[in-house]
Write a protein that holds these residues in place. Structure first.
Motif, PDB file in Angstrom:
ATOM      1  N   TRP A 361      12.373   2.654  16.014  1.00 14.21           N
ATOM      2  CA  TRP A 361      11.421   1.567  15.780  1.00 14.21           C
ATOM      3  C   TRP A 361      11.401   1.115  14.314  1.00 14.21           C
ATOM      4  N   SER A 362      11.868   1.970  13.426  1.00 13.95           N
ATOM      5  CA  SER A 362      11.917   1.572  12.013  1.00 13.95           C
ATOM      6  C   SER A 362      12.952   0.477  11.770  1.00 13.95           C
ATOM      7  N   ASP A 363      13.898   0.305  12.728  1.00 17.33           N
ATOM      8  CA  ASP A 363      14.890  -0.763  12.592  1.00 17.33           C
ATOM      9  C   ASP A 363      14.349  -2.125  13.002  1.00 17.33           C
ATOM     10  N   VAL A 364      13.181  -2.137  13.659  1.00 21.01           N
ATOM     11  CA  VAL A 364      12.583  -3.402  14.095  1.00 21.01           C
ATOM     12  C   VAL A 364      11.838  -4.020  12.913  1.00 21.01           C
ATOM     13  N   GLN A 365      12.201  -5.194  12.545  1.00 14.17           N
ATOM     14  CA  GLN A 365      11.578  -5.884  11.423  1.00 14.17           C
ATOM     15  C   GLN A 365      10.844  -7.116  11.930  1.00 14.17           C
ATOM     16  N   HIS A 366       9.549  -7.166  11.654  1.00 13.39           N
ATOM     17  CA  HIS A 366       8.739  -8.312  12.050  1.00 13.39           C
ATOM     18  C   HIS A 366       8.815  -9.389  10.974  1.00 13.39           C
ATOM     19  N   GLU A 367       8.641 -10.608  11.423  1.00 13.42           N
ATOM     20  CA  GLU A 367       8.687 -11.727  10.488  1.00 13.42           C
ATOM     21  C   GLU A 367       7.440 -11.727   9.602  1.00 13.42           C
ATOM     22  N   ASP A 368       7.644 -11.991   8.316  1.00 15.63           N
ATOM     23  CA  ASP A 368       6.517 -12.157   7.404  1.00 15.63           C
ATOM     24  C   ASP A 368       5.841 -13.496   7.672  1.00 15.63           C
ATOM     25  N   VAL A 369       4.521 -13.525   7.470  1.00 17.93           N
ATOM     26  CA  VAL A 369       3.805 -14.789   7.659  1.00 17.93           C
ATOM     27  C   VAL A 369       4.305 -15.822   6.650  1.00 17.93           C
ATOM     28  N   LYS A 400      -6.598 -19.067  -6.005  1.00 14.99           N
ATOM     29  CA  LYS A 400      -7.227 -20.391  -5.945  1.00 14.99           C
ATOM     30  C   LYS A 400      -7.537 -20.782  -4.502  1.00 14.99           C
ATOM     31  N   LEU A 401      -6.596 -20.535  -3.581  1.00 20.07           N
ATOM     32  CA  LEU A 401      -6.840 -20.858  -2.176  1.00 20.07           C
ATOM     33  C   LEU A 401      -7.979 -20.020  -1.611  1.00 20.07           C
ATOM     34  N   ALA A 402      -8.026 -18.757  -1.998  1.00 24.26           N
ATOM     35  CA  ALA A 402      -9.117 -17.903  -1.521  1.00 24.26           C
ATOM     36  C   ALA A 402     -10.466 -18.421  -2.003  1.00 24.26           C
ATOM     37  N   GLN A 403     -10.531 -18.875  -3.259  1.00 22.47           N
ATOM     38  CA  GLN A 403     -11.790 -19.388  -3.800  1.00 22.47           C
ATOM     39  C   GLN A 403     -12.180 -20.725  -3.185  1.00 22.47           C
ATOM     40  N   GLU A 404     -11.182 -21.568  -2.897  1.00 23.33           N
ATOM     41  CA  GLU A 404     -11.482 -22.907  -2.391  1.00 23.33           C
ATOM     42  C   GLU A 404     -11.710 -22.936  -0.882  1.00 23.33           C
ATOM     43  N   MET A 405     -10.873 -22.218  -0.123  1.00 25.42           N
ATOM     44  CA  MET A 405     -10.910 -22.326   1.333  1.00 25.42           C
ATOM     45  C   MET A 405     -11.799 -21.287   1.996  1.00 25.42           C
ATOM     46  N   GLY A 406     -12.100 -20.182   1.330  1.00 22.52           N
ATOM     47  CA  GLY A 406     -13.039 -19.218   1.896  1.00 22.52           C
ATOM     48  C   GLY A 406     -12.401 -18.057   2.631  1.00 22.52           C
ATOM     49  N   PHE A 407     -11.091 -17.888   2.558  1.00 20.81           N
ATOM     50  CA  PHE A 407     -10.439 -16.711   3.133  1.00 20.81           C
ATOM     51  C   PHE A 407      -9.209 -16.394   2.313  1.00 20.81           C
ATOM     52  N   LEU A 408      -8.739 -15.153   2.433  1.00 20.95           N
ATOM     53  CA  LEU A 408      -7.597 -14.712   1.646  1.00 20.95           C
ATOM     54  C   LEU A 408      -6.310 -14.962   2.417  1.00 20.95           C
ATOM     55  N   PRO A 409      -5.428 -15.837   1.913  1.00 22.10           N
ATOM     56  CA  PRO A 409      -4.155 -16.084   2.606  1.00 22.10           C
ATOM     57  C   PRO A 409      -3.275 -14.831   2.602  1.00 22.10           C
ATOM     58  N   PRO A 410      -2.340 -14.753   3.523  1.00 22.61           N
ATOM     59  CA  PRO A 410      -1.455 -13.586   3.571  1.00 22.61           C
ATOM     60  C   PRO A 410      -0.606 -13.473   2.309  1.00 22.61           C
ATOM     61  N   ARG A 426      14.109 -21.214  -0.696  1.00 21.80           N
ATOM     62  CA  ARG A 426      13.521 -21.793   0.510  1.00 21.80           C
ATOM     63  C   ARG A 426      12.240 -21.058   0.849  1.00 21.80           C
ATOM     64  N   ILE A 427      11.307 -21.786   1.458  1.00 20.17           N
ATOM     65  CA  ILE A 427       9.978 -21.275   1.796  1.00 20.17           C
ATOM     66  C   ILE A 427       9.886 -21.167   3.309  1.00 20.17           C
ATOM     67  N   LEU A 428       9.471 -20.001   3.791  1.00 21.45           N
ATOM     68  CA  LEU A 428       9.441 -19.707   5.222  1.00 21.45           C
ATOM     69  C   LEU A 428       8.019 -19.467   5.681  1.00 21.45           C
ATOM     70  N   LEU A 429       7.703 -19.948   6.885  1.00 22.37           N
ATOM     71  CA  LEU A 429       6.438 -19.661   7.555  1.00 22.37           C
ATOM     72  C   LEU A 429       6.764 -19.013   8.890  1.00 22.37           C
ATOM     73  N   LYS A 430       6.444 -17.722   8.984  1.00 19.39           N
ATOM     74  CA  LYS A 430       6.734 -16.940  10.197  1.00 19.39           C
ATOM     75  C   LYS A 430       8.214 -17.026  10.573  1.00 19.39           C
ATOM     76  N   GLY A 431       9.053 -16.949   9.551  1.00 21.15           N
ATOM     77  CA  GLY A 431      10.488 -16.933   9.758  1.00 21.15           C
ATOM     78  C   GLY A 431      11.130 -18.287   9.893  1.00 21.15           C
ATOM     79  N   VAL A 432      10.344 -19.357   9.932  1.00 20.17           N
ATOM     80  CA  VAL A 432      10.877 -20.713  10.086  1.00 20.17           C
ATOM     81  C   VAL A 432      10.802 -21.420   8.739  1.00 20.17           C
ATOM     82  N   GLU A 433      11.885 -22.060   8.372  1.00 20.03           N
ATOM     83  CA  GLU A 433      11.942 -22.736   7.081  1.00 20.03           C
ATOM     84  C   GLU A 433      11.021 -23.950   7.058  1.00 20.03           C
TER      85      GLU A 433
END
Length: 700
Positions: A361-369, A400-410, A426-433
């Motif tokens: 199971w250590s070989d299974v890598q989940h996508e970062d947010v 800044k986002l945490a202070q403005e939006m009210g929650f802590l982004p990942p 490149r910038i990825l969101l849940k593995g998608v560019e």
């Protein structure tokens, strides 16, 4: 309490008391030197102090890495000039009063400069003194003054661009309010410094002119006093008073020359993380080819008969040795700094097969947010050990986002990717560019905000976040670009701004169930009774999460969580649909939403709907919920025109509609215009007046 405050402040007062009195004491001392006669021993002390002071000023100027580190230099220059002039007055008084007594009449320092430095020959002394004056007045002071004048003009012209860059970093969340205030103060101090240096250089020029006049007056006055009052011959009076005057002039002008050199060092250096000495050595001896060519020229000269062959060939050997050493250092750095694949990738297939172990199971890598991948040339920008600034800026974005939006982004996970070009990211969101761009780590990006004038030498490009035209320029063109109206940002800011823009567009997707649960856990500690009565007794965590996600999707912060919980508690008993609950929460948050788009208490200028179109849309919502194709096309076309008109007026793109139409039109229009906000008439504060700048559905 007052006594306690006095006691607490007392150490600071004692610590700075002598510093506060240093200026007045120095002024009083200079005034006393001009008025009161001084003993020769005191005059020797003051002349020595003047020499030491000038050397200290030069050393401080050499070791500063930024001009503002020695921002007191114009004031110090003024005091040093006044001190030299006061010493000239005091020494002139002694020379004319006691010069007839012979050598040492004006003190040992003047006597030493008059005899030791020029060999007791007043003719040589006059020539040396005049040469010093010419060097100081015509070369160093004139050049430093011109540089200070040009620098002051460019700094003042570049102030608007620098202020825009600071505001851009502040709005992007790259810096906080304190850092913005510090940078603005630094910009103001820099302009004040160069303006002061422009005027302070005139002190040195005036001092040089005064030295020549004082020498002439002393010689003429000494001749008259020696011949008429002390019955000296013309030759005796000329030699005695001229030597004393030359010694006085040299002992005053040599420190003046040193301070002029310090002024030139201050205004000619480029601000880097190196002092002046490090800059000169590292940049003069950085290219081995230059040293080899210089060695060839010197070696050819050294082989010509009649030339000092040994000295020239000695320098040839030294230059070749230095070139060989620098070339070796550069090749060693290139080998150690080159990107390399992992050890496993270099193994042969048979060796790799031998090292394969059983999968787990250590070989299974989940996508970062959230993920950021960079090419190998951008690795130093995300390496704190190499003073990379990108990590600090990314932390600032999250805060800044945490202070403005009210929650802590990942957390944003950063890794290198050898499949990318060396300068790409490149910038990825849940593995998608989400987006990619290219940056040049050794250059600066000059962005044309639409008002820049003139062209810059560089590589044309496009700012990745907003698509503005830009140019990659060398650092030496930074001041010029700001003067022309460009917004100049470093490579780390380019990536950080792009990242902040994409996160803002997809902020609702970053608020997952885990973030909703973390927010709920914090609320349980702060207001346990309210949370327990509402979740999960009245609404589920899923509904709570969906309502907050709906708000974030339309850039409504969830900071006012108490109002949100109160609205949910009030309507959750009769409404179960998250979209309907969101509409009620938005009404409760109406004052905050209004302030978000229209700060203050002034008139609200928005886009509106024609009454006929509004009634038609309400009927469509109540019947089928679909908009006819012809009506939809008209709405899209006129909305585009209205949004462009709002932005041209400098107003936020806000469409005000009937409460029943808000959700449908928001979902319909935000796909084409993410910057458009659709508000309900029930969300506007009651004390605000509304003005329609453009009506959709009217006559075109």
């Amino acid at each position: 309490m007052a006594n306690l405050a006095t006691k607490l402040r007392l150490p600071d007062f004692k610590k700075t008391q002598w510093q506060m009195l240093a200026g007045p004491i120095l002024i009083m001392t200079i005034m006393a030197m001009m008025i009161l006669p001084l003993p020769t021993f005191v005059l020797d002390l003051l002349f020595t102090f003047n020499i030491v002071l000038s050397l200290m000023i030069l050393m401080v100027a050499m070791f500063t890495q930024n001009t503002l580190e020695f921002s007191a230099f114009p004031t110090v220059l003024l005091f040093a000039t006044l001190l030299r002039l006061a010493l000239n007055i005091a020494s002139t008084r002694i020379i004319l009063m006691h010069g007839h007594t012979g050598e040492g009449a004006a003190g040992h320092v003047i006597d030493a400069f008059g005899h030791f430095l020029v060999g007791g020959n007043f003719a040589i002394g006059i020539v040396v003194f005049i040469i010093l004056i010419i060097i100081n007045f015509m070369v160093i002071t004139k050049g430093a003054g011109r540089i200070a004048e040009v620098g002051a003009r460019f700094v003042l012209d570049g102030m608007p661009g620098k202020q825009m860059a600071i505001d851009a970093d502040l709005n992007a969340g790259l810096i906080g309010e304190e850092e913005a205030r510090r940078r603005r103060l630094e910009v103001t101090q820099e302009s004040d410094f160069y303006g002061s240096m422009d005027g302070a250089s005139k002190f040195v020029r005036g001092d040089a002119i005064a030295g020549m006049l004082i020498m002439a007056i002393n010689v003429i006055g000494g001749l008259l006093i020696g011949i008429l009052q002390h019955d000296m011959t013309f030759a005796q009076a000329g030699e005695t008073y001229t030597l004393l005057t030359i010694g006085d002039g040299l002992v005053a002008q040599i420190p003046g020359l040193v301070i002029s050199t310090a002024a030139g060092v201050i205004v000619t250096r480029v601000a880097t993380e190196q002092d002046a000495g490090e800059q000169m050595v590292s940049q003069l001896f950085n290219n081995p080819r230059v040293m080899v060519l210089a060695a060839c020229v010197v070696g050819l000269l050294g082989m010509i008969p009649g030339m000092p062959n040994f000295v020239f060939l000695l320098f040839t050997a030294a230059l070749l040795a230095a070139a060989w050493w620098v070339r070796g250092r550069q090749m060693e750095g290139a080998l150690t700094g080159a990107p390399s694949r992992s050890h496993k990738a270099a193994l042969l297939p048979e060796e790799q097969a031998a090292q394969v172990t059983e999968a787990s199971w250590s070989d299974v890598q989940h996508e970062d947010v959230l993920g950021l991948e960079v090419g190998y040339r951008l690795i130093p920008m995300v390496d704190s050990e190499q003073k990379g600034q990108l990590l600090t800026r990314i932390r600032g974005i999250r805060k800044k986002l945490a202070q403005e939006m009210g929650f802590l982004p990942p957390t944003i996970h950063i890794r290198d990717n050898l499949d990318l070009a060396p300068t790409q990211y490149r910038i990825l969101l849940k593995g998608v560019e989400l987006g990619r761009g290219e940056t040049q780590p050794e250059r600066w990006m000059a962005i044309d905000p639409g008002c820049a004038e003139g062209e810059l030498a560089g590589v044309p490009c496009q700012e990745p976040a907003f698509g503005l035209p830009a140019v990659w320029i060398d650092e030496v063109l930074r001041e010029k670009a700001q003067t022309l109206g460009y917004t100049v940002v470093d490579p780390s800011s380019v990536i950080a701004t792009h990242l902040n823009h994409l996160i803002t567009l997809h902020i609702d997707e970053l608020f997952g169930r885990q973030e909703a649960q973390q927010l709920l856990d914090r609320l349980t500690k702060e207001m346990p009774k309210l949370v327990e009565d509402l979740i999960p007794a009245v609404i589920s965590l899923t509904t709570f999460h969906k309502v907050l996600q709906n708000l974030l999707a339309e850039r409504v912060p969830v900071r006012d969580i108490r109002t949100i919980l109160d609205a949910l508690a009030e309507h959750a008993g009769t409404l179960t649909d998250p979209d309907e609950l969101t509409a009620q929460v938005r009404i409760q948050l109406g004052r905050a939403i209004t302030q978000q788009w229209f700060p203050g208490n002034g008139e609200i200028e928005v886009i509106g709907l024609d009454l006929t179109l509004e009634r038609l849309l309400i009927q469509a919502v109540q019947s089928s919920g679909a908009i006819e194709p012809g009506v939809a096309e008209t709405i899209m076309r006129q909305t585009e025109k209205a949004v462009m008109q709002q932005e041209a007026l400098g107003l936020p793109a806000v469409l005000l509609v009937n409460h029943a139409l808000r959700f449908m039109l928001s979902r319909f229009l935000r796909r084409a215009w993410p910057q458009l906000a659709v508000l309900s008439s029930q969300e506007i504060s009651r004390n605000r007046t509304v003005k329609m700048t453009h009506v959709i559905g009217g006559k075109e």
